[in-house]
Design a protein around this motif. Structure first.
Motif, short mmCIF file in Angstrom:
data_model
loop_
_atom_site.label_atom_id
_atom_site.label_comp_id
_atom_site.label_asym_id
_atom_site.label_seq_id
_atom_site.Cartn_x
_atom_site.Cartn_y
_atom_site.Cartn_z
N THR A 22 -17.18 -5.77 -2.38
CA THR A 22 -15.83 -6.26 -2.16
C THR A 22 -15.44 -6.11 -0.70
O THR A 22 -16.10 -5.41 0.06
N GLU A 23 -14.34 -6.76 -0.32
CA GLU A 23 -13.79 -6.57 1.01
C GLU A 23 -12.79 -5.42 1.04
O GLU A 23 -12.52 -4.85 2.09
N ASP A 24 -12.22 -5.07 -0.12
CA ASP A 24 -11.17 -4.04 -0.20
C ASP A 24 -11.45 -3.15 -1.42
O ASP A 24 -11.11 -3.50 -2.55
N VAL A 25 -12.04 -2.01 -1.19
CA VAL A 25 -12.48 -1.12 -2.27
C VAL A 25 -11.31 -0.61 -3.11
O VAL A 25 -11.37 -0.64 -4.34
N GLU A 26 -10.25 -0.16 -2.48
CA GLU A 26 -9.12 0.40 -3.24
C GLU A 26 -8.47 -0.66 -4.13
O GLU A 26 -8.14 -0.38 -5.28
N PHE A 27 -8.29 -1.86 -3.60
CA PHE A 27 -7.71 -2.94 -4.40
C PHE A 27 -8.63 -3.30 -5.57
O PHE A 27 -8.16 -3.50 -6.69
N ARG A 28 -9.93 -3.34 -5.31
CA ARG A 28 -10.88 -3.68 -6.37
C ARG A 28 -10.89 -2.63 -7.48
O ARG A 28 -10.95 -2.96 -8.66
N LEU A 29 -10.80 -1.35 -7.09
CA LEU A 29 -10.71 -0.28 -8.10
C LEU A 29 -9.47 -0.46 -8.95
O LEU A 29 -9.51 -0.30 -10.18
N GLN A 30 -8.36 -0.83 -8.33
CA GLN A 30 -7.13 -1.09 -9.09
C GLN A 30 -7.33 -2.23 -10.07
O GLN A 30 -6.86 -2.18 -11.22
N GLN A 31 -8.05 -3.28 -9.65
CA GLN A 31 -8.34 -4.40 -10.54
C GLN A 31 -9.17 -3.95 -11.74
O GLN A 31 -8.90 -4.35 -12.87
N HIS A 32 -10.18 -3.12 -11.50
CA HIS A 32 -11.01 -2.60 -12.59
C HIS A 32 -10.14 -1.82 -13.58
O HIS A 32 -10.22 -2.01 -14.78
N ASN A 33 -9.31 -0.93 -13.06
CA ASN A 33 -8.51 -0.06 -13.93
C ASN A 33 -7.35 -0.78 -14.60
O ASN A 33 -6.83 -0.29 -15.61
N ALA A 34 -6.96 -1.95 -14.09
CA ALA A 34 -5.90 -2.74 -14.72
C ALA A 34 -6.45 -3.68 -15.79
O ALA A 34 -5.69 -4.33 -16.50
N GLY A 35 -7.79 -3.75 -15.91
CA GLY A 35 -8.40 -4.64 -16.90
C GLY A 35 -8.56 -6.06 -16.42
O GLY A 35 -8.75 -6.97 -17.22
N ASN A 36 -8.51 -6.28 -15.11
CA ASN A 36 -8.62 -7.62 -14.55
C ASN A 36 -10.04 -8.03 -14.20
O ASN A 36 -10.25 -9.11 -13.64
#
Length: 66
Positions: A22-36
């Motif tokens: 990814t380009e943005d690790v923290e944002f991607r982790l949020q996406q994983h944890n939000a079910g996206n």
């Protein structure tokens, strides 16, 4: 030129790992944890255990295959 990060997240429940880019690790982790993210939607929550920046996707792919 875009910078990319390889990241490894761990499923909190059983220690299962998922590797991504990814380009943005923290944002991607949020996406994983939000079910996206389809691949991890039903296996939440996750925590970040490793990330590494790369100059391009080619460098990432050679690292992932190592």
């Amino acid at each position: 030129m875009k910078k990319y990060s390889m990241y490894v997240i761990e499923r909190v429940k059983n220690g299962e790992y998922y590797i991504g880019i990814t380009e943005d690790v923290e944002f991607r982790l949020q996406q994983h944890n939000a079910g996206n993210v389809v691949a991890t939607r039903y296996k939440r929550p996750y925590k970040l255990v490793f990330s590494q920046r790369f100059d391009n996707k080619i460098c990432f792919k050679s690292r992932k295959e190592a």
